[in-house]
Write a protein that holds these residues in place. Sequence first.
Motif, PDB file in Angstrom:
ATOM      1  N   UNK A  81      -1.956  17.883   0.926  1.00  0.00           N
ATOM      2  CA  UNK A  81      -1.650  18.599   2.171  1.00  0.00           C
ATOM      3  C   UNK A  81      -1.344  20.071   1.896  1.00  0.00           C
ATOM      4  N   UNK A  82      -1.837  20.588   0.772  1.00  0.00           N
ATOM      5  CA  UNK A  82      -1.584  21.995   0.448  1.00  0.00           C
ATOM      6  C   UNK A  82      -2.375  22.928   1.355  1.00  0.00           C
ATOM      7  N   UNK A  83      -3.666  22.629   1.569  1.00  0.00           N
ATOM      8  CA  UNK A  83      -4.504  23.481   2.416  1.00  0.00           C
ATOM      9  C   UNK A  83      -4.495  23.031   3.870  1.00  0.00           C
ATOM     10  N   UNK A  84      -4.362  21.740   4.083  1.00  0.00           N
ATOM     11  CA  UNK A  84      -4.304  21.199   5.449  1.00  0.00           C
ATOM     12  C   UNK A  84      -2.982  20.460   5.594  1.00  0.00           C
ATOM     13  N   UNK A  85      -1.932  21.149   6.024  1.00  0.00           N
ATOM     14  CA  UNK A  85      -0.593  20.549   6.081  1.00  0.00           C
ATOM     15  C   UNK A  85      -0.526  19.371   7.042  1.00  0.00           C
TER      16      UNK A  85
ATOM     17  N   UNK B  77       2.029   6.546  12.053  1.00  0.00           N
ATOM     18  CA  UNK B  77       1.932   7.063  10.696  1.00  0.00           C
ATOM     19  C   UNK B  77       1.962   8.573  10.622  1.00  0.00           C
ATOM     20  N   UNK B  78       1.187   9.113   9.666  1.00  0.00           N
ATOM     21  CA  UNK B  78       1.180  10.544   9.368  1.00  0.00           C
ATOM     22  C   UNK B  78      -0.218  11.083   9.638  1.00  0.00           C
ATOM     23  N   UNK B  79      -0.291  12.198  10.367  1.00  0.00           N
ATOM     24  CA  UNK B  79      -1.575  12.779  10.749  1.00  0.00           C
ATOM     25  C   UNK B  79      -1.818  14.049   9.940  1.00  0.00           C
ATOM     26  N   UNK B  80      -2.958  14.075   9.233  1.00  0.00           N
ATOM     27  CA  UNK B  80      -3.357  15.225   8.425  1.00  0.00           C
ATOM     28  C   UNK B  80      -4.807  15.555   8.737  1.00  0.00           C
ATOM     29  N   UNK B  81      -5.047  16.812   9.127  1.00  0.00           N
ATOM     30  CA  UNK B  81      -6.415  17.281   9.394  1.00  0.00           C
ATOM     31  C   UNK B  81      -7.146  16.359  10.370  1.00  0.00           C
ATOM     32  N   UNK B  82      -6.441  15.920  11.388  1.00  0.00           N
ATOM     33  CA  UNK B  82      -7.023  15.074  12.421  1.00  0.00           C
ATOM     34  C   UNK B  82      -7.124  13.605  12.086  1.00  0.00           C
ATOM     35  N   UNK B  83      -6.780  13.231  10.888  1.00  0.00           N
ATOM     36  CA  UNK B  83      -6.853  11.823  10.488  1.00  0.00           C
ATOM     37  C   UNK B  83      -5.456  11.216  10.433  1.00  0.00           C
ATOM     38  N   UNK B  84      -5.327  10.035  11.002  1.00  0.00           N
ATOM     39  CA  UNK B  84      -4.051   9.331  10.969  1.00  0.00           C
ATOM     40  C   UNK B  84      -4.026   8.349   9.801  1.00  0.00           C
ATOM     41  N   UNK B  85      -2.957   8.436   9.002  1.00  0.00           N
ATOM     42  CA  UNK B  85      -2.739   7.504   7.901  1.00  0.00           C
ATOM     43  C   UNK B  85      -1.655   6.521   8.329  1.00  0.00           C
ATOM     44  N   UNK B  86      -2.035   5.299   8.696  1.00  0.00           N
ATOM     45  CA  UNK B  86      -1.032   4.339   9.185  1.00  0.00           C
ATOM     46  C   UNK B  86      -0.094   3.896   8.066  1.00  0.00           C
ATOM     47  N   UNK B  87       1.190   3.879   8.369  1.00  0.00           N
ATOM     48  CA  UNK B  87       2.197   3.384   7.428  1.00  0.00           C
ATOM     49  C   UNK B  87       3.263   2.617   8.196  1.00  0.00           C
TER      50      UNK B  87
ATOM     51  N   UNK C 225       0.851  -1.191   0.000  1.00  0.00           N
ATOM     52  CA  UNK C 225       0.000   0.000   0.000  1.00  0.00           C
ATOM     53  C   UNK C 225       0.887   1.241   0.000  1.00  0.00           C
ATOM     54  N   UNK C 226       0.528   2.233  -0.815  1.00  0.00           N
ATOM     55  CA  UNK C 226       1.325   3.456  -0.912  1.00  0.00           C
ATOM     56  C   UNK C 226       0.421   4.665  -0.724  1.00  0.00           C
ATOM     57  N   UNK C 227       0.833   5.549   0.193  1.00  0.00           N
ATOM     58  CA  UNK C 227       0.142   6.815   0.408  1.00  0.00           C
ATOM     59  C   UNK C 227       1.111   7.944   0.116  1.00  0.00           C
ATOM     60  N   UNK C 228       0.740   8.799  -0.822  1.00  0.00           N
ATOM     61  CA  UNK C 228       1.592   9.922  -1.231  1.00  0.00           C
ATOM     62  C   UNK C 228       1.009  11.204  -0.651  1.00  0.00           C
ATOM     63  N   UNK C 229       1.841  11.942   0.084  1.00  0.00           N
ATOM     64  CA  UNK C 229       1.433  13.211   0.686  1.00  0.00           C
ATOM     65  C   UNK C 229       1.998  14.339  -0.167  1.00  0.00           C
ATOM     66  N   UNK C 230       1.115  15.064  -0.821  1.00  0.00           N
ATOM     67  CA  UNK C 230       1.511  16.081  -1.796  1.00  0.00           C
ATOM     68  C   UNK C 230       1.146  17.474  -1.312  1.00  0.00           C
ATOM     69  N   UNK C 231       2.161  18.338  -1.237  1.00  0.00           N
ATOM     70  CA  UNK C 231       1.894  19.748  -0.931  1.00  0.00           C
ATOM     71  C   UNK C 231       1.676  20.545  -2.209  1.00  0.00           C
TER      72      UNK C 231
END
Length: 541
Positions: A358-362, A370-380, A210-216
């Motif tokens: 993650x441009x508007x919600x870094x 994992x990585x937390x964005x806008x209150x949501x955790x993305x497990x990695x 599984x791949x999650x890409x975080x793009x600013x």
Amino acid sequence: MSGTDGVSSNGNAPMVHDVVVVGAGFAGMYSLHKLRGLGFDVAVVERADGVGGTWYWNRYPGARCDVESMQYSYSFDPELEQEWEWSERYSGQPEILRYANHVADRYDLRRDIHFETTVERVDWDDDARHWHLQTDRGLYRARFVVMATGCLSTTNMPNFEGAETFAGPTYHTGNWPHEGVDFSGLSVGVIGTGSSAVQAIPVIAAECQELTVFQRTPNYSVPARNEPLDPGEQARWKSNYREMRAKMLEQNAAMVQRLPDGEELAKEADAAEFYDRMQQRWDVGGFTFYRAYSDIALDAESNDRVAQFVRDKIGEVVDDPDVAAKLTPHNTIACKRPCLDTNYYETFNLPHVQLVDVSDTPIERISQAGVVVDGREYPVDAIVYATGFDAMTGTLLRMNITGRGGMRLADHWDAGPRTYLGLGVAGFPNMFTVSGPGSPSVLTNMIPSIEQHVDWISRCLVELRERGTATIEPEPDAEAYWVDYVNAVADLTLYPTCNSWYLGANIPGKTRVFMPLPGFPPYVEVCEDVASDNYRGFALA
């Protein structure tokens, strides 16, 4: 260690040389070969345990040069040109590193390279007129210092809250483990969508679960169309190398393209002609895409027309309209180093790949899981930082360089990097920078740029030796003029319209000054004119 007491921090006497070169990448290796052949006593200090510079450290999956193999190579020895065989249109990192090692062995360079040696500080001794370089292996003393530290050699690691708490492994594309990484069966997060990410994401996606890409910031990318190098094409290059090298040096980016440069204006082309021309270059692949019209980098209307062509392609390739919209840039095209890819946009059609904007919600923080964005955790299970470099100046500033009168380079560059011709800095005698800020460097094919700089520096040192001249350094007025000139030339283009690493915009707190100079041939003419005019703009003591 005072920097001027002549004794190493470990109590040993300094190692004395005519020239110390910092860095054993393509610039450092050629500097050693050239200067040693001219009778100088040269030592190279290199923090890695091998040669290659950028290609030693950047071993991330998919790492590949964006300049075609037959052009991304040394030109100084016709025998070397003929004996080396390239396997692909665009060489991958392993092949380029093999080439670097071949060069080091062929010219017996390793005997003068001090590996696993990190420069901690560099100090000018005005009374003795030489440099002291304190390293973790001892002190060096030299009349001249050549900074062959590379433009992309200091990684930019973002300071995310909680990064140290992450339970899994983390990697940076610019400092990849030499033993490689196995992502099989893992959930991977990639932070960043710049050049290295565009290359790495398709390869990582092919391996991981599984791949999650975080793009600013979305990036424009055009197909590289990489393929095995046709033996006939390689033979044609080798039979005409001198002519082709000459043509390369006539181009603004010091490389020739597979299709001729368009002389027309993009904004004036009719719709059918414009589409056919851009489609042809899209199919051919590579930087020739950006040479379709003469005003792409100069005129906003023409630039946006080309940008819209790429935007439309993204919409055609990416199945999910929402994902396509997130991947679509709306800024100026090619104001950043253009990306070349192999199936980058296609990768986002795979069911196990997701894109997080993650441009508007870094990114809020990195958690244990994992990585937390806008209150949501993305497990990695693993995180890859594809966050680029402190380009062009980062490595120099980290070496704690002090010049005449104890002036710190960091203070001299507080308002942005200042050089004369990208070759020297006022107040720092006998210190040369290869592909420094203020030279074309990253806007070109780097190896011809490197050779031009090293040849210029070498000729200068020979002339100083013949004259019995002790020091050379830029005059402050010449340096100030050159900084203004570089920015004036850049302002004629669309390059400064982006927040790119060309301006240092990717580094928090870094002063934003456009660092590379557009236009290789005019730059070379200026360098030659300065040298022939008794090094105009330099003070000779």
